[in-house]
Design a protein around this motif. Structure first.
Motif, mmCIF file in Angstrom:
data_model
loop_
_atom_site.group_PDB
_atom_site.id
_atom_site.type_symbol
_atom_site.label_atom_id
_atom_site.label_comp_id
_atom_site.label_asym_id
_atom_site.label_seq_id
_atom_site.Cartn_x
_atom_site.Cartn_y
_atom_site.Cartn_z
ATOM 1 N N LEU A 70 0.867 -1.176 0.000
ATOM 2 C CA LEU A 70 0.000 0.000 0.000
ATOM 3 C C LEU A 70 0.899 1.221 0.000
ATOM 4 C CD1 LEU A 70 -2.534 -1.099 2.730
ATOM 5 C CD2 LEU A 70 -2.979 -0.913 0.303
ATOM 6 N N GLU A 71 0.619 2.164 -0.875
ATOM 7 C CA GLU A 71 1.439 3.358 -0.961
ATOM 8 C C GLU A 71 0.534 4.582 -0.948
ATOM 9 O OE1 GLU A 71 5.134 3.358 -3.393
ATOM 10 O OE2 GLU A 71 4.062 4.918 -4.512
ATOM 11 N N PHE A 72 0.920 5.568 -0.156
ATOM 12 C CA PHE A 72 0.151 6.811 -0.136
ATOM 13 C C PHE A 72 1.085 7.989 0.055
ATOM 14 C CE2 PHE A 72 0.375 5.860 4.377
ATOM 15 C CZ PHE A 72 0.435 7.100 4.998
ATOM 16 N N PHE A 73 0.540 9.185 -0.178
ATOM 17 C CA PHE A 73 1.326 10.395 0.026
ATOM 18 C C PHE A 73 0.426 11.496 0.562
ATOM 19 C CE2 PHE A 73 -0.528 10.956 -4.099
ATOM 20 C CZ PHE A 73 -0.744 12.324 -4.226
ATOM 21 N N ASP A 74 1.032 12.415 1.268
ATOM 22 C CA ASP A 74 0.338 13.601 1.773
ATOM 23 C C ASP A 74 1.385 14.538 2.355
ATOM 24 O OD1 ASP A 74 -1.633 15.449 2.821
ATOM 25 O OD2 ASP A 74 -3.038 13.777 2.801
ATOM 26 N N THR A 75 0.941 15.580 2.992
ATOM 27 C CA THR A 75 1.878 16.515 3.623
ATOM 28 C C THR A 75 2.636 15.787 4.729
ATOM 29 O OG1 THR A 75 0.305 17.235 5.301
ATOM 30 C CG2 THR A 75 0.308 18.456 3.204
ATOM 31 N N PRO A 76 3.858 16.223 5.014
ATOM 32 C CA PRO A 76 4.606 15.605 6.113
ATOM 33 C C PRO A 76 3.839 15.642 7.444
ATOM 34 C CG PRO A 76 6.081 16.932 4.777
ATOM 35 C CD PRO A 76 4.687 17.206 4.287
ATOM 36 N N GLU A 77 3.092 16.707 7.679
ATOM 37 C CA GLU A 77 2.321 16.826 8.928
ATOM 38 C C GLU A 77 1.231 15.766 9.009
ATOM 39 O OE1 GLU A 77 4.414 20.364 7.813
ATOM 40 O OE2 GLU A 77 2.740 19.452 6.723
ATOM 41 N N THR A 78 0.535 15.525 7.901
ATOM 42 C CA THR A 78 -0.501 14.494 7.888
ATOM 43 C C THR A 78 0.116 13.121 8.106
ATOM 44 O OG1 THR A 78 -1.935 15.803 6.454
ATOM 45 C CG2 THR A 78 -2.329 13.425 6.504
ATOM 46 N N VAL A 79 1.227 12.857 7.445
ATOM 47 C CA VAL A 79 1.896 11.561 7.597
ATOM 48 C C VAL A 79 2.380 11.387 9.039
ATOM 49 C CG1 VAL A 79 3.883 10.175 6.875
ATOM 50 C CG2 VAL A 79 2.455 11.321 5.161
ATOM 51 N N ASP A 80 2.885 12.456 9.650
ATOM 52 C CA ASP A 80 3.287 12.380 11.067
ATOM 53 C C ASP A 80 2.112 11.954 11.949
ATOM 54 O OD1 ASP A 80 5.893 13.176 10.523
ATOM 55 O OD2 ASP A 80 5.524 15.290 11.052
ATOM 56 N N THR A 81 0.918 12.382 11.614
ATOM 57 C CA THR A 81 -0.286 12.035 12.372
ATOM 58 C C THR A 81 -0.704 10.589 12.118
ATOM 59 O OG1 THR A 81 -1.039 14.328 12.226
ATOM 60 C CG2 THR A 81 -2.696 12.681 12.790
ATOM 61 N N VAL A 82 -0.556 10.133 10.873
ATOM 62 C CA VAL A 82 -0.997 8.787 10.475
ATOM 63 C C VAL A 82 -0.064 7.689 10.988
ATOM 64 C CG1 VAL A 82 -1.382 7.282 8.482
ATOM 65 C CG2 VAL A 82 -2.170 9.644 8.411
ATOM 66 N N LEU A 83 1.244 7.923 10.963
ATOM 67 C CA LEU A 83 2.218 6.861 11.248
ATOM 68 C C LEU A 83 2.026 6.147 12.592
ATOM 69 C CD1 LEU A 83 5.583 8.020 9.681
ATOM 70 C CD2 LEU A 83 4.129 6.119 8.997
ATOM 71 N N PRO A 84 1.758 6.837 13.691
ATOM 72 C CA PRO A 84 1.568 6.093 14.945
ATOM 73 C C PRO A 84 0.411 5.096 14.869
ATOM 74 C CG PRO A 84 1.918 8.407 15.414
ATOM 75 C CD PRO A 84 1.770 8.284 13.920
ATOM 76 N N ARG A 85 -0.649 5.460 14.185
ATOM 77 C CA ARG A 85 -1.791 4.547 14.029
ATOM 78 C C ARG A 85 -1.410 3.367 13.134
ATOM 79 N NH1 ARG A 85 -5.093 1.200 15.245
ATOM 80 N NH2 ARG A 85 -7.095 1.097 14.181
ATOM 81 N N LEU A 86 -0.667 3.622 12.069
ATOM 82 C CA LEU A 86 -0.225 2.536 11.189
ATOM 83 C C LEU A 86 0.668 1.557 11.942
ATOM 84 C CD1 LEU A 86 0.625 4.284 7.814
ATOM 85 C CD2 LEU A 86 -1.181 2.609 8.239
ATOM 86 N N GLN A 87 1.532 2.084 12.814
ATOM 87 C CA GLN A 87 2.451 1.233 13.557
ATOM 88 C C GLN A 87 1.723 0.370 14.585
ATOM 89 O OE1 GLN A 87 5.255 4.241 14.736
ATOM 90 N NE2 GLN A 87 6.542 3.874 12.948
ATOM 91 N N GLU A 88 0.490 0.706 14.919
ATOM 92 C CA GLU A 88 -0.332 -0.164 15.755
ATOM 93 C C GLU A 88 -0.842 -1.366 14.956
ATOM 94 O OE1 GLU A 88 -3.555 2.129 17.363
ATOM 95 O OE2 GLU A 88 -2.221 3.547 18.353
ATOM 96 N N LEU A 89 -0.942 -1.205 13.648
ATOM 97 C CA LEU A 89 -1.494 -2.248 12.775
ATOM 98 C C LEU A 89 -0.421 -3.094 12.106
ATOM 99 C CD1 LEU A 89 -4.179 -0.043 10.964
ATOM 100 C CD2 LEU A 89 -4.571 -1.631 12.855
ATOM 101 N N VAL A 90 0.725 -2.484 11.802
ATOM 102 C CA VAL A 90 1.772 -3.116 11.002
ATOM 103 C C VAL A 90 3.106 -2.919 11.716
ATOM 104 C CG1 VAL A 90 2.934 -3.061 8.757
ATOM 105 C CG2 VAL A 90 0.513 -2.529 8.888
ATOM 106 N N PRO A 91 3.973 -3.941 11.740
ATOM 107 C CA PRO A 91 5.296 -3.731 12.350
ATOM 108 C C PRO A 91 6.033 -2.567 11.687
ATOM 109 C CG PRO A 91 4.941 -6.056 11.853
ATOM 110 C CD PRO A 91 3.799 -5.302 11.232
ATOM 111 N N ALA A 92 6.732 -1.781 12.492
ATOM 112 C CA ALA A 92 7.415 -0.583 11.995
ATOM 113 C C ALA A 92 8.397 -0.901 10.868
ATOM 114 C CB ALA A 92 8.132 0.127 13.142
ATOM 115 N N ASP A 93 9.008 -2.094 10.886
ATOM 116 C CA ASP A 93 9.969 -2.417 9.826
ATOM 117 C C ASP A 93 9.295 -2.841 8.518
ATOM 118 O OD1 ASP A 93 9.101 -4.881 10.769
ATOM 119 O OD2 ASP A 93 11.090 -5.768 10.841
#
Length: 105
Positions: A70-93
């Protein structure tokens, strides 16, 4: 030009989280909750991960968990907000992030 953050997430077809299809859950979250600018899902025809188990699409294997990206893009600020939630679902590596120039406003 605008700078965007691009994120790539590596998972497996059919992978579950909380009894739900992980790809669909991530896709829905990015679309409905975070309203990111764009998401694309790629289905691989073959791949292997850190355990070295080869997954491949062929006529002899009917029930294969193929790689998904899965690939997505947005502003760095939006991605900063999304990443912690993604890391709850998928291993960080299994998550990559990089900055890119975009001709979009």
């Amino acid at each position: 030009m605008t700078t965007v953050s691009v994120v790539r997430i590596y998972i497996q077809e059919g992978e579950k989280h909380g009894g739900h299809n992980l790809m669909e859950e991530i896709f829905r979250m990015l679309h409905d909750q975070y309203k990111v600018r764009g998401v694309t899902a790629f289905r691989g025809i073959a791949g292997f991960g850190s355990k070295g188990i080869v997954r491949a699409d062929d006529i002899l294997r009917l029930n294969v968990h193929l790689p998904l990206v899965l690939e997505f893009f947005d502003t760095p600020e939006t991605v900063d907000t999304v990443l912690p939630r993604l890391q709850e679902l998928v291993p960080a590596d299994h998550i990559l992030r990089w900055e890119a120039d975009c001709g979009c406003p």
